[in-house]
Design a protein around this motif. Structure first.
Motif, short mmCIF file in Angstrom:
data_model
loop_
_atom_site.label_atom_id
_atom_site.label_comp_id
_atom_site.label_asym_id
_atom_site.label_seq_id
_atom_site.Cartn_x
_atom_site.Cartn_y
_atom_site.Cartn_z
N THR A 196 -12.36 8.12 -0.07
CA THR A 196 -11.69 8.17 1.22
C THR A 196 -10.28 8.73 1.12
OG1 THR A 196 -12.98 6.31 2.07
CG2 THR A 196 -10.90 6.77 3.18
N ALA A 197 -9.52 8.28 0.14
CA ALA A 197 -8.13 8.73 0.00
C ALA A 197 -8.05 10.23 -0.18
CB ALA A 197 -7.46 8.01 -1.17
N THR A 250 -8.25 0.69 5.33
CA THR A 250 -6.88 1.04 5.70
C THR A 250 -6.04 1.33 4.46
OG1 THR A 250 -7.01 -0.27 7.72
CG2 THR A 250 -4.81 0.22 6.89
N ALA A 251 -6.23 0.53 3.42
CA ALA A 251 -5.49 0.77 2.18
C ALA A 251 -5.84 2.13 1.59
CB ALA A 251 -5.80 -0.34 1.18
N ALA A 252 -7.13 2.48 1.62
CA ALA A 252 -7.54 3.78 1.09
C ALA A 252 -6.97 4.92 1.92
CB ALA A 252 -9.07 3.86 1.05
N ILE A 253 -6.96 4.75 3.23
CA ILE A 253 -6.40 5.77 4.12
C ILE A 253 -4.90 5.93 3.85
CG2 ILE A 253 -5.90 6.37 6.52
CD1 ILE A 253 -8.56 4.84 7.19
N GLY A 254 -4.22 4.80 3.74
CA GLY A 254 -2.78 4.84 3.49
C GLY A 254 -2.42 5.57 2.21
N GLY A 286 1.24 1.38 2.39
CA GLY A 286 0.48 2.15 1.42
C GLY A 286 0.86 3.62 1.36
N SER A 287 1.41 4.14 2.46
CA SER A 287 1.70 5.57 2.53
C SER A 287 3.17 5.89 2.35
CB SER A 287 1.24 6.12 3.88
OG SER A 287 2.00 5.56 4.94
N GLY A 288 4.05 4.93 2.63
CA GLY A 288 5.48 5.20 2.64
C GLY A 288 5.91 5.96 3.88
N LEU A 289 5.02 6.11 4.85
CA LEU A 289 5.30 6.81 6.09
C LEU A 289 5.44 5.83 7.24
CD1 LEU A 289 2.66 9.69 5.72
CD2 LEU A 289 5.08 9.75 5.05
N ARG A 340 -1.09 -1.46 11.08
CA ARG A 340 0.05 -0.56 10.96
C ARG A 340 0.91 -0.87 9.73
NH1 ARG A 340 4.78 0.49 15.56
NH2 ARG A 340 6.16 1.74 14.24
N PRO A 341 1.31 -2.14 9.49
CA PRO A 341 2.10 -2.43 8.29
C PRO A 341 1.35 -2.10 6.99
CG PRO A 341 2.24 -4.26 9.83
CD PRO A 341 1.19 -3.34 10.35
#
Length: 463
Positions: free
Chosen positions: A82-83, A115-119, A150-153, A144-145
């Motif tokens: 996914t990532a 969500t973690a994988a997406i981030g 996970g992304s830093g965005l 959202r958090p």
């Protein structure tokens, strides 16, 4: 900050995370609208099968034709990574299930992992949309958090984040995508506009924008809970009709000729992915601490409706005993384990509660369903009707109205004394002509005055 004026024509690639009964049709829908689609799923067998051009979802006939074509042309490819997929795309649509466990607690484990994988793969300017039904506040306060961490965005500064509930039914997904308005709410105005522009490019339906992701989440819970409460009201009317010798079906039909009356049909229970699950989402707030999650005086009607509908299985068994007496050591056949007619799906089916209620009353319970093999029924905890056992069946419950059951040969069960039509789908005259007692929920045949409370039958954990 991402561009303030969204332009769907700039989107070239979409990732769909979760390739189940809804996610896979969504991937096909986007690909048919001209986008390159990367499907993401953690099930390696599903991924391999799809990359061979074969579909694992049988309910949508179009998939068998579209999947091979889209894979062959490169319009659709599928991966477990996914990532990596998210790094390549402009839009991510998430349709990973969120369930309620046997203790009625919302389980976020799968969607948190997605969500973690997406981030970890999220790039600036990407639009992320959740379509999974969620408790109010989940996108803004829980997911959202996780994604930002996970992304830093930052959402609405570096990437877009929106929520748009799926509003489709298994077996009619492509039709529903074109027919039902699409509800969209973003984490801010930029996300709302971007998500709205995307859906206008992939759907022919009306787009309705909401003020926030919270409000969009609330829409889905309102519409599904309404149906559960409506069915519970119909079931209460059925109780009343049985006690007073009235026919609830004819009364409801007459009442519904008034344009403001839309009473649903009573029955032996409510099943499926949505109606028996999503009312519990109203009682969950992802922002509250555990000690603050005490039951309050709000939303008591949905809580009561859930209890009423789950108790209908026990009530159905009591109706049968009212005709033939104790079911102890008697063989009972349940027709249909699917949660509704003519679908090969057992999510939270009422058949489980019926089986449990019958067992509590001492019955030997057997099932028959043309959509499942004997091995599949056994894997799900049922006992298929053995060959030659027809002669021992003394009672039958129609649990789901498969069209095949319209042709069921009730003459093959000569010892059967009563049939409970749990979906008001059988021909009373044909059954009574065989000397079998026909009963239905709310037919006025139970004047005992008894009540069935939810506590009379416990929850059953389903495979």
């Amino acid at each position: 900050m991402p561009a303030s004026t969204p332009d769907a024509t700039q989107i070239s690639t979409v990732a769909v995370v979760g390739l189940g009964k809804i996610g896979l049709p969504l991937a096909v829908q986007y690909a048919r609208k001209g986008y390159r689609v990367i499907g993401c799923d953690i099930n390696r067998q599903v991924v391999q099968q799809l990359n061979r051009g074969q579909t694992h979802v049988q309910e949508e006939a179009e998939l068998a034709l579209e999947i091979p074509r889209l894979v062959r042309t490169g319009q659709l490819r599928v991966t477990t990574e996914t990532a990596e997929a998210v790094r390549e795309v402009d839009v991510v649509v998430v349709i990973v299930p969120v369930l309620v466990n046997v203790a009625r607690i919302v389980d976020f484990q799968s969607i948190d992992a997605a969500t973690a994988a997406i981030g970890s793969g999220l790039q600036p300017g990407t639009l992320v949309i959740y379509e999974t039904t969620l408790p109010v506040g989940t996108t803004s306060s829980h997911l959202r958090p996780l994604m930002e961490g996970g992304s830093g965005l930052r959402a609405e500064r570096d990437f877009y984040l929106a929520y748009s509930p799926e509003r489709v039914s298994s077996g009619t997904i492509f039709r529903d995508l074109a027919r039902y308005p699409k509800i969209v709410g973003g984490i801010g105005p930029g996300s709302t506009a971007r998500a709205g522009a995307f859906y206008r490019s992939v759907l022919d339906a009306e787009i309705i924008t909401m003020a926030s992701t919270d409000e969009a989440e609330f829409v889905k819970l309102i519409e599904t809970t309404y149906r559960d409460v409506n069915i519970a009201l119909a079931n209460e009317f059925a109780h009343y009709a049985d006690r007073h010798g009235l026919d609830v079906s004819s009364a409801i039909r007459a009442a519904n000729t008034q344009p403001y009356s839309h009473i649903h049909t009573p029955g032996v229970g409510v099943g499926g992915h949505c109606i028996p699950v999503y009312p519990y989402f109203l009682f969950a707030n992802p922002m509250e601490e555990d000690e603050e999650k005490e039951k309050d005086d709000m939303l008591m009607l949905p809580r009561k409706a859930r209890a009423i509908n789950d108790a209908m299985a026990e009530y159905a068994v009591q109706r049968i005993e009212g005709v033939i007496g104790s079911l102890s050591h008697r063989s009972v056949l349940v027709l249909g384990v699917a949660y509704r007619g003519d679908v090969r799906e057992t999510a939270l089916t009422s058949a489980y509660l019926l089986q449990q209620a019958l067992i509590l009353h001492g019955a030997d319970v057997y099932v028959e369903d043309p959509y499942f093999s004997s091995a599949e029924l056994q894997e799900q905890g049922y006992t298929p009707l053995p060959l030659g056992h027809d002669q021992r069946i003394e009672a039958i419950i129609l649990q789901c109205n498969h069209r095949a059951f319209q042709q069921f040969d009730f003459g093959r069960v000569p010892a059967c004394r009563v049939i409970l039509d749990g979906r008001q789908a059988l021909c009373r005259e044909r059954i009574e002509a065989l000397g079998i007692h026909y009963i239905a929920i709310g037919d006025g045949g139970d004047k005992s005055g008894r009540r069935v409370d939810a506590g009379d039958i416990g929850l059953v954990e389903q495979a």
